[in-house]
Design an enzyme around this catalytic site. Structure first.
Site, PDB file in Angstrom:
ATOM      1  N   THR A  56      46.073  -6.295  12.632  1.00  0.00           N
ATOM      2  CA  THR A  56      46.787  -4.954  12.175  1.00  0.00           C
ATOM      3  C   THR A  56      48.373  -4.952  11.895  1.00  0.00           C
ATOM      4  O   THR A  56      48.879  -4.216  11.046  1.00  0.00           O
ATOM      5  CB  THR A  56      46.568  -3.766  13.241  1.00  0.00           C
ATOM      6  OG1 THR A  56      45.133  -3.961  13.477  1.00  0.00           O
ATOM      7  CG2 THR A  56      46.905  -2.616  12.752  1.00  0.00           C
ATOM      8  N   TYR A 144      40.749 -13.837  21.631  1.00  0.00           N
ATOM      9  CA  TYR A 144      40.287 -13.102  20.826  1.00  0.00           C
ATOM     10  C   TYR A 144      39.176 -13.276  19.888  1.00  0.00           C
ATOM     11  O   TYR A 144      39.186 -14.337  19.299  1.00  0.00           O
ATOM     12  CB  TYR A 144      41.388 -12.638  19.811  1.00  0.00           C
ATOM     13  CG  TYR A 144      41.379 -11.562  18.964  1.00  0.00           C
ATOM     14  CD1 TYR A 144      40.373 -10.707  18.799  1.00  0.00           C
ATOM     15  CD2 TYR A 144      42.337 -11.271  17.697  1.00  0.00           C
ATOM     16  CE1 TYR A 144      40.275  -9.713  17.994  1.00  0.00           C
ATOM     17  CE2 TYR A 144      42.156 -10.280  16.704  1.00  0.00           C
ATOM     18  CZ  TYR A 144      41.135  -9.504  16.947  1.00  0.00           C
ATOM     19  OH  TYR A 144      41.172  -8.373  16.062  1.00  0.00           O
ATOM     20  N   LYS A 172      39.809 -10.047  24.166  1.00  0.00           N
ATOM     21  CA  LYS A 172      39.722  -8.791  23.226  1.00  0.00           C
ATOM     22  C   LYS A 172      38.365  -8.980  22.519  1.00  0.00           C
ATOM     23  O   LYS A 172      38.274  -9.915  21.679  1.00  0.00           O
ATOM     24  CB  LYS A 172      40.810  -8.643  22.141  1.00  0.00           C
ATOM     25  CG  LYS A 172      40.682  -7.817  21.111  1.00  0.00           C
ATOM     26  CD  LYS A 172      42.023  -7.900  20.249  1.00  0.00           C
ATOM     27  CE  LYS A 172      41.603  -6.710  19.240  1.00  0.00           C
ATOM     28  NZ  LYS A 172      42.965  -6.485  18.174  1.00  0.00           N
ATOM     29  N   ILE A 212      42.233  -2.469  23.201  1.00  0.00           N
ATOM     30  CA  ILE A 212      43.354  -3.084  22.240  1.00  0.00           C
ATOM     31  C   ILE A 212      42.922  -2.291  20.949  1.00  0.00           C
ATOM     32  O   ILE A 212      42.098  -2.843  20.141  1.00  0.00           O
ATOM     33  CB  ILE A 212      43.552  -4.416  22.104  1.00  0.00           C
ATOM     34  CG1 ILE A 212      43.907  -5.107  23.516  1.00  0.00           C
ATOM     35  CG2 ILE A 212      44.424  -4.958  20.947  1.00  0.00           C
ATOM     36  CD1 ILE A 212      43.846  -6.414  23.532  1.00  0.00           C
TER      37      ILE A 212
END
Length: 302
Positions: A56, A144, A172, A212
């Site tokens: 992001t 992640y 995550k 998150i």
């Protein structure tokens, strides 16, 4: 770690935002905007922590020097009262190690290390990649797991092996496989953070510790209230709040890339954002109109 609302189950807090990287109108990193946005998210937006230089944050389009500058600016702005994690993952182990060391030098409190993309390494390759990265610093790390973007999932047995590393503290989770996530939560000490906003509450129900979030840029306080309700045993209120957030999840996370939609939302709210960098393109007018509608009273009148 700096002071904050931390528990032994949630090493970085409960509500974190995967922060965008503000750019100026020329497309250059806006460090003043980074500081202002970080302060807003932590001081008024309900966030325990921020993850910078992630997807992001348009990390694929920023240089290593820009990443370090964004991280330093964020730590300077809020590092005394919030957790600041640095996204350092690439599809090169050597480069990832370099970014991890640079993040530690810039003051990061932790690392977010994505599965190497495009190369499609084996599970043994993943084990070596993550171990080498985490061994390069003294920082705690989240893995992640997002096979929809990387083309490679971190398999359950691999996650259980990685959980034995003392500085790999969590995941995550964007695998969208609650059975697999539930098993790792049950069989390891890893803290699971939902990276899919629509799954924050379901993951919490099976042992996740928080989020998150992308939509947390604009509804961080609402996400916190949802988790608070669940943790107090008020399942009906948690469900009501989850359902109230569905239009925001849909508008920001399903129409166009998250960075595009969030920057449009922040622009409507008068917060630092700026344009996106190619290959991303600005939000379409229909998306901007939808975001304006779902944010309702949050958007000032023109």
């Amino acid at each position: 770690m700096p002071p904050g609302r931390l528990t032994s189950m949630s090493p970085f807090g409960r509500v974190l935002v995967a922060m965008i990287t503000p750019f100026d109108r020329h497309g250059e990193v806006d460090l003043d905007g980074v500081r202002l946005l970080a302060e807003h998210l932590v001081d008024r937006g309900g966030c325990d922590g921020l993850v910078v230089n992630g997807t992001t944050g348009e990390a694929p389009t920023t240089s290593d020097a820009e990443k370090a500058a964004v991280l330093r600016a964020t730590v300077e702005a809020v590092g005394d009262r919030a957790q600041v994690l640095a996204g350092v993952g690439t599809n090169s182990t050597r480069h990832t190690v370099e970014l991890a060391r640079a993040a530690e030098s810039a003051g990061a409190h932790g690392l977010l290390v994505v599965t190497p993309y495009y190369s499609k390494p084996t599970q043994e390759g993943l084990l070596a990649h993550f171990t080498s990265t985490v061994d390069a610093t003294g920082l705690p790390a989240l893995l992640y797991d997002i096979p929809g973007r990387t083309a490679t999932a971190i398999e359950t047995d691999t996650l259980l092996r990685l959980a034995e590393h003392p500085r790999i503290v969590g995941v995550k989770d964007c695998k969208v496989d609650l059975l697999a996530s539930s098993r790792v939560i049950a069989e390891s000490g890893l803290s699971y953070y939902s990276g899919n906003d629509e799954l924050i509450l379901p993951l919490r129900a099976v042992g996740g510790v928080g989020a998150i979030s992308t939509v947390g840029h604009v509804v961080g306080n609402e996400i916190r209230a949802m988790l608070d309700a669940y943790d107090k045993g008020d399942n009906d209120e948690a469900l009501r709040r989850h359902q109230a957030l569905l239009p925001v999840f849909s508008a920001i996370m399903t129409r166009e890339p998250g960075a595009v939609a969030v920057k449009a939302a922040l622009g409507l709210l008068g917060l630092p954002a700026g344009p996106v960098r190619g290959p991303l393109v600005p939000a379409t007018e229909p998306l901007v109109a939808e975001i304006r509608a779902v944010l309702g009273n949050l958007v000032p009148e023109e």
